[in-house]
Design a protein around this motif. Structure first.
Motif, PDB file in Angstrom:
ATOM      1  N   THR A   1       0.852  -1.181   0.000  1.00 33.84           N
ATOM      2  CA  THR A   1       0.000   0.000   0.000  1.00 33.84           C
ATOM      3  C   THR A   1       0.894   1.239   0.000  1.00 33.84           C
ATOM      4  OG1 THR A   1      -0.077   0.217   2.409  1.00 33.84           O
ATOM      5  CG2 THR A   1      -1.716  -1.249   1.378  1.00 33.84           C
ATOM      6  N   ALA A   2       0.317   2.371  -0.334  1.00 34.67           N
ATOM      7  CA  ALA A   2       1.101   3.612  -0.357  1.00 34.67           C
ATOM      8  C   ALA A   2       1.697   3.894   1.014  1.00 34.67           C
ATOM      9  CB  ALA A   2       0.218   4.768  -0.815  1.00 34.67           C
ATOM     10  N   ALA A   3       0.908   3.643   2.084  1.00 32.89           N
ATOM     11  CA  ALA A   3       1.386   3.918   3.439  1.00 32.89           C
ATOM     12  C   ALA A   3       2.551   3.011   3.807  1.00 32.89           C
ATOM     13  CB  ALA A   3       0.248   3.751   4.443  1.00 32.89           C
ATOM     14  N   THR A   4       2.429   1.717   3.483  1.00 30.64           N
ATOM     15  CA  THR A   4       3.501   0.783   3.818  1.00 30.64           C
ATOM     16  C   THR A   4       4.744   1.053   2.978  1.00 30.64           C
ATOM     17  OG1 THR A   4       1.917  -0.917   4.478  1.00 30.64           O
ATOM     18  CG2 THR A   4       4.141  -1.650   3.949  1.00 30.64           C
ATOM     19  N   ARG A   5       4.524   1.360   1.712  1.00 26.12           N
ATOM     20  CA  ARG A   5       5.655   1.654   0.836  1.00 26.12           C
ATOM     21  C   ARG A   5       6.479   2.817   1.379  1.00 26.12           C
ATOM     22  NH1 ARG A   5       5.174   3.046  -5.673  1.00 26.12           N
ATOM     23  NH2 ARG A   5       7.285   3.894  -5.944  1.00 26.12           N
ATOM     24  N   SER A   6       5.806   3.862   1.857  1.00 26.95           N
ATOM     25  CA  SER A   6       6.523   5.025   2.383  1.00 26.95           C
ATOM     26  C   SER A   6       7.270   4.682   3.675  1.00 26.95           C
ATOM     27  CB  SER A   6       5.552   6.178   2.632  1.00 26.95           C
ATOM     28  OG  SER A   6       4.657   5.882   3.695  1.00 26.95           O
ATOM     29  N   MET A   7       6.789   3.678   4.413  1.00 30.63           N
ATOM     30  CA  MET A   7       7.454   3.277   5.649  1.00 30.63           C
ATOM     31  C   MET A   7       8.682   2.422   5.398  1.00 30.63           C
ATOM     32  SD  MET A   7       4.730   2.405   8.678  1.00 30.63           S
ATOM     33  CE  MET A   7       3.976   1.024   7.817  1.00 30.63           C
ATOM     34  N   VAL A   8       8.554   1.412   4.524  1.00 27.75           N
ATOM     35  CA  VAL A   8       9.597   0.396   4.444  1.00 27.75           C
ATOM     36  C   VAL A   8      10.573   0.571   3.284  1.00 27.75           C
ATOM     37  CG1 VAL A   8       8.083  -1.276   5.581  1.00 27.75           C
ATOM     38  CG2 VAL A   8       8.234  -1.257   3.078  1.00 27.75           C
ATOM     39  N   LEU A   9      10.239   1.406   2.314  1.00 30.62           N
ATOM     40  CA  LEU A   9      11.131   1.591   1.175  1.00 30.62           C
ATOM     41  C   LEU A   9      11.709   2.999   1.160  1.00 30.62           C
ATOM     42  CD1 LEU A   9       9.249  -0.198  -1.762  1.00 30.62           C
ATOM     43  CD2 LEU A   9      10.980  -1.132  -0.212  1.00 30.62           C
TER      44      LEU A   9
ATOM     45  N   SER B   1      13.709   0.405  12.065  1.00 33.54           N
ATOM     46  CA  SER B   1      13.383  -0.996  11.814  1.00 33.54           C
ATOM     47  C   SER B   1      12.567  -1.146  10.541  1.00 33.54           C
ATOM     48  CB  SER B   1      12.638  -1.602  13.013  1.00 33.54           C
ATOM     49  OG  SER B   1      11.452  -0.906  13.301  1.00 33.54           O
ATOM     50  N   HIS B   2      11.652  -0.217  10.266  1.00 36.58           N
ATOM     51  CA  HIS B   2      10.874  -0.291   9.029  1.00 36.58           C
ATOM     52  C   HIS B   2      11.794  -0.306   7.809  1.00 36.58           C
ATOM     53  CE1 HIS B   2       7.140   1.649  11.111  1.00 36.58           C
ATOM     54  NE2 HIS B   2       7.227   0.354  11.327  1.00 36.58           N
ATOM     55  N   ARG B   3      12.763   0.589   7.800  1.00 33.69           N
ATOM     56  CA  ARG B   3      13.660   0.675   6.638  1.00 33.69           C
ATOM     57  C   ARG B   3      14.544  -0.561   6.525  1.00 33.69           C
ATOM     58  NH1 ARG B   3      14.805   6.985   8.124  1.00 33.69           N
ATOM     59  NH2 ARG B   3      12.885   7.814   7.167  1.00 33.69           N
ATOM     60  N   ARG B   4      14.952  -1.097   7.665  1.00 33.30           N
ATOM     61  CA  ARG B   4      15.738  -2.331   7.638  1.00 33.30           C
ATOM     62  C   ARG B   4      14.910  -3.479   7.085  1.00 33.30           C
ATOM     63  NH1 ARG B   4      18.560  -2.330  13.662  1.00 33.30           N
ATOM     64  NH2 ARG B   4      19.969  -0.561  13.333  1.00 33.30           N
ATOM     65  N   GLN B   5      13.634  -3.533   7.475  1.00 30.85           N
ATOM     66  CA  GLN B   5      12.752  -4.597   6.996  1.00 30.85           C
ATOM     67  C   GLN B   5      12.620  -4.552   5.478  1.00 30.85           C
ATOM     68  OE1 GLN B   5      10.282  -3.589  10.921  1.00 30.85           O
ATOM     69  NE2 GLN B   5       8.967  -4.237   9.234  1.00 30.85           N
ATOM     70  N   GLY B   6      12.360  -3.356   4.954  1.00 34.89           N
ATOM     71  CA  GLY B   6      12.224  -3.234   3.509  1.00 34.89           C
ATOM     72  C   GLY B   6      13.501  -3.604   2.784  1.00 34.89           C
TER      73      GLY B   6
END
Length: 336
Positions: A14-22, A302-307
């Motif tokens: 989703t747009a929200a998740t994409r902005s968090m993890v990527l 952590s979000h960025r590491r996950q992505g």
């Protein structure tokens, strides 16, 4: 006509998740793979069979629609699901994991975030920061506040860790750095592993009776639902702190509320039986409790590491290299 060898990658975020993890860098890495399809708009409108047609790998996360049996049947080329969030329990059929499709998950990257949050919860209670803050806001005397809330050292406490999961082990590492005595209850932990971790094994009843602080790190399974009921909660020491950053269903809610209302124990709760909490939920006003909105596993870092980790898994998969975060079929039943 010979069918082309499938090679595409679908980004089902989703747009929200994409902005968090990527980040812009991880997005460039994805684009560099070639033949990448980016899902757009509301997930309700996504045509998953079309997005996954001829695709061998997909990147998923919070908000990704379920990849059910019908989707997997229609998309036989899909060989890898790289999940940038934690639990995969509701993402796809569990019997398909490690058999019909290889699944990677970022749960190991979330463990450090949860562990730090748990330590923060414990320290906040031990030093009674919320009460010191409230006292200053209300104009209480400086010396009086320090007298009323002298605080305790984490290193002087016995901490019971229920579940030597990835997160449980991350918490143990931090607790050992403070010098705490650590008890662990986990039927899957053997003596050699306990020795390596520097912990003492105990059955659940013994752990509850001997610990000043108890923190839960087991998955919610039929066998662990209401793991702590009235009997178990009654076995906690007077003044004990109960920390739950795992799942609300691990504790019988009525029994916990009854204990908290007496003031005999305290709690730090990041999870609840039903989420999000209703505006008029009793949990919002529960005494002797520090509460938070299922925040333990969420940090920018952590979000960025996950992505980044899941993009790396896709790259390794396409290069036919060993994966770092693949879930084995035999692990599924014990995952959160």
């Amino acid at each position: 006509m010979t069918r082309e060898t499938p090679s595409g990658v679908a980004v089902l975020l989703t747009a929200a998740t994409r902005s968090m993890v990527l980040t812009s860098e991880t997005e460039r890495r994805l684009d560099a793979l070639g033949n990448v399809r980016w899902a757009d708009g509301s997930p309700d409108a996504w045509d998953l069979p079309e997005l996954l047609d001829g695709v061998v790998a997909c990147l998923t996360g919070w908000g990704t629609p379920r990849l059910g049996d019908d989707i997997l049947t229609k998309c036989p080329d899909l060989a890898l699901v790289a999940h940038s969030a934690g639990s995969i329990r509701n993402l796809l059929p569990q019997e398909a994991v490690g058999t019909r499709v290889t699944v990677c998950q970022a749960a190991a990257l979330i463990a450090d975030s949860v562990a730090e949050f748990v330590i923060a919860q414990i320290l906040a209670w031990l030093r009674e920061l919320h009460l010191l803050d409230a006292g200053l806001r209300e104009g209480a005397g400086w010396s009086d506040l320090r007298h009323r809330h002298p605080g305790r050292l984490l290193g002087a406490q016995t901490v019971g860790v229920v579940g030597a999961s990835r997160t449980g082990r991350a918490v143990i590492r931090l607790l050992k750095a403070f010098g705490s005595a650590v008890l662990v209850s986990d039927p899957l932990l053997d003596a050699d592993e306990a020795s390596t971790l520097g912990v003492t094994q105990a059955d659940l009843d013994t752990l509850l009776a001997r610990s000043d602080i108890v923190t839960l790190h087991v998955p919610l399974l039929p066998s662990t639902r209401n793991l702590l009921g009235a009997r178990e909660l009654g076995g906690l020491r007077d003044g004990a702190l109960l920390v739950n950053s795992a799942r609300g269903g691990l504790i019988d809610p009525a029994a916990l509320q009854a204990e908290l209302r007496t003031g005999r124990i305290r709690a730090a709760l990041d999870v609840f039986p039903a989420e999000p909490l209703e505006v008029d939920s009793e949990w919002r006003e529960m005494p002797h409790t520090i509460r938070s909105p299922h925040s333990a596993g969420h940090t920018l870092d952590s979000h960025r590491r996950q992505g980044a980790a899941m993009v790396s898994e896709i790259e390794r998969f396409l290069r036919k290299e060993p994966l770092h975060y693949a879930v084995a079929a035999g692990q599924v039943d014990n995952l959160a």
